[in-house]
Enzyme design. Structure first.
Site, short mmCIF file in Angstrom:
data_model
loop_
_atom_site.label_atom_id
_atom_site.label_comp_id
_atom_site.label_asym_id
_atom_site.label_seq_id
_atom_site.Cartn_x
_atom_site.Cartn_y
_atom_site.Cartn_z
N GLY A 89 0.85 -1.17 -0.24
CA GLY A 89 0.13 0.01 0.10
C GLY A 89 0.73 1.18 -0.12
O GLY A 89 1.01 1.99 -0.89
N CYS A 128 -8.88 22.43 18.07
CA CYS A 128 -8.52 22.71 19.33
C CYS A 128 -7.87 21.65 20.27
O CYS A 128 -8.74 21.09 21.02
CB CYS A 128 -9.62 23.15 20.19
SG CYS A 128 -10.86 24.20 19.06
N1 LLP Z 1 -2.16 -5.98 3.91
C1 LLP Z 1 -2.54 -6.21 5.04
C2 LLP Z 1 -3.31 -7.24 5.52
C3 LLP Z 1 -2.54 -4.90 6.06
O1 LLP Z 1 -3.21 -4.54 7.32
C4 LLP Z 1 -2.11 -3.86 5.28
C5 LLP Z 1 -1.65 -2.51 6.03
C6 LLP Z 1 -1.19 -3.83 4.06
C7 LLP Z 1 -1.28 -5.07 3.34
C8 LLP Z 1 -0.51 -2.65 3.58
O2 LLP Z 1 0.61 -2.47 4.02
P1 LLP Z 1 1.84 -1.40 3.45
O3 LLP Z 1 2.35 -2.06 2.23
O4 LLP Z 1 0.98 -0.28 3.54
O5 LLP Z 1 2.67 -1.38 4.56
N2 LLP Z 1 -2.40 3.88 8.98
C9 LLP Z 1 -0.91 3.30 9.33
C10 LLP Z 1 -0.78 2.12 8.47
C11 LLP Z 1 -1.61 0.87 8.84
C12 LLP Z 1 -1.35 -0.12 7.95
C13 LLP Z 1 -2.42 -1.45 8.26
N3 LLP Z 1 -2.01 -2.36 7.51
C14 LLP Z 1 0.03 4.37 8.89
O6 LLP Z 1 -0.46 5.54 8.66
O7 LLP Z 1 1.19 4.24 8.90
#
Ligand code: LLP
Length: 420
Positions: free
Chosen positions: A277, A344
């Site tokens: 992602g 705030c």
């Molecule tokens: N697959 C699963 C099952 C996941 O839970 C996630 C991310 C991904 C793939 C993608 O991971 P990436 O390639 O993006 O590392 N809101 C947080 C990140 C939460 C990630 C949750 N899961 C932030 O802003 O850092």
């Protein structure tokens, strides 16, 4: 962030001066570069070319239809975690045969919808969930292809709120009970076991945790095969972390990641699924605000901008670092600012003691690497409308999500008298 550069001292996204976009849609807004998204996707595809690999974009990172569609057009699949995300992926043109459904607890309604769409695979997180999938499949006369998400008990070395592969975390089933879980799956109607899944966390900038986890999964896959299960696909979960802070982060490349996959899983002859992602979209997007006021306290100079924590939660939620730039290089002296929003809460702070050229009200302020987990995590806290999203392609830009009107937000409420 090669698509984001200064030209003639003005901040540009690909060939478009940011000021042009700000004049067209007002601030704050998110802005994405098409070229950057596509280049990062292509990095994964070429790194994994020795495998039968499917890159499933983790839609949770940025779920705008225009972004999903760009990736789908290049052959990407999607990793979804809710019915809403599944609907978005389908609407953007991702074929169901390239959609994997992850997520800690899928409801019966969500399972039924996914079965009707005939998605590629469910990543199952518990035995009760497996039973619901089996029952729903039997009811609908479908077969669910499943992989268990294994919790390998590996420390991903990332922020505790986004670390998922330790035994104390709520995710997946423990390695120790996984053979029994597969045994159970093999005996249930409507279930076809196809592989193994894991996801140890996000923003991982060191390959060792991946290597440790993949090694454990490779061993498990061999055991499961000897137990008589068909293990033809390994889903490696999310992708790499990125360099938010060029001074401290040292994120590996997709090619280095692929070397680890080759080394640990290469002999299994499995299809590989990856669910990146962040690394596809974070550096493809910025959040743009403008300065409302400059406020001098006894100790600090506050640069108060019109973007806030509700628009971009990462700094207040994870204390995350984001590079911040001014819309113009004005040649003025640098000043140390605390860059904050108007909400705030003291947590509504994007950066403390950051050096920027002297700013004045109305100047554009750019928060970089905001393309992942930015817009998707926004809320209307303080009744602030969700901010628009803009996509740039070369010298052109289009608004890919409009700013909602106040009426459309307030109008969702019903007073007691007006409600049914
Ligand atoms: N697959 C699963 C099952 C996941 O839970 C996630 C991310 C991904 C793939 C993608 O991971 P990436 O390639 O993006 O590392 N809101 C947080 C990140 C939460 C990630 C949750 N899961 C932030 O802003 O850092």
């Amino acid at each position: 962030m090669t698509a984001f550069t200064y030209r003639d001292n003005h901040y540009c996204v690909e060939g478009v001066p940011l000021k042009r976009i700000a004049d067209a849609c007002g601030t704050p807004f998110y802005c994405y570069s098409r070229a950057e998204v596509e280049a990062r996707y292509d990095d994964y595809v070429s790194a994994l070319q020795n495998f039968d690999a499917l890159v499933c974009f983790a839609v949770k990172a940025n779920s705008n239809q225009a972004i999903i569609k760009l990736l789908a057009a290049r052959g990407a699949g999607a990793d979804v975690v809710s019915e809403g995300e599944l609907r978005r992926a389908l609407a953007a043109g991702v074929p169901a045969s390239k959609i994997v459904y992850s997520g800690v607890a899928k409801t019966v309604r969500e399972i039924e919808f996914a079965l009707q769409q005939e998605i590629r695979q469910f990543n199952v997180e518990s035995e009760p969930e497996l039973e619901e999938i089996s029952a729903a499949a039997v009811r609908l006369g479908k077969t669910a292809r499943v992989a268990f998400r294994i919790n390998p008990d590996v420390d991903a070395g990332t922020h505790e709120k986004i670390s998922t592969g330790k035994s104390e975390n709520k995710f997946g089933i423990p390695l120790a009970s996984s053979r029994a879980a597969y045994e159970k799956a093999a005996g249930l109607p409507g279930i076809e076991v196809c592989g193994v899944d894991l996801h140890i966390g996000s923003q991982i900038t060191n390959l060792t945790p991946f290597k440790n986890a993949f090694t454990k999964i490779a061993e498990l896959a061999l055991k499961l095969r000897s137990d008589g299960h068909t293990i033809s696909s390994i889903d490696l979960g999310g992708g790499l972390g990125i360099n938010y802070d060029e001074k401290h982060d040292n994120a590996p490349s997709a090619a280095e990641y692929a070397d680890v996959v080759e080394e640990t899983l290469g002999d299994l002859g499995c299809d590989v699924i990856v669910e990146p992602g962040r690394s596809l979209v974070a550096n493809a997007g910025i959040l743009v605000g403008s300065v409302i006021y400059i406020k001098q306290s006894s100790q600090k100079t506050f640069l108060i901008i019109d973007a806030a924590m509700n628009d971009f939660l990462r700094p207040s939620m994870y204390d995350s670092y984001h590079a911040i730039a001014g819309g113009r290089k004005n040649g003025g002296a640098d000043i140390l600012y605390d860059i904050v929003g108007p909400v705030c809460e003291t947590g509504d702070t994007f950066a403390r003691q950051r050096r920027l050229p002297e700013q004045k009200p109305g100047d554009l302020i750019i928060i970089e690497a905001a393309g992942a987990y930015g817009s998707v995590m926004a809320s209307t806290y303080n009744t602030r409308p969700l901010v628009p999203e803009v996509l740039v392609d070369g010298d052109e830009f289009r608004i890919i999500r409009q700013r909602p009107s106040y009426d459309s937000i307030i109008g969702l409420d019903r007073t007691w008298e007006d409600a049914d």
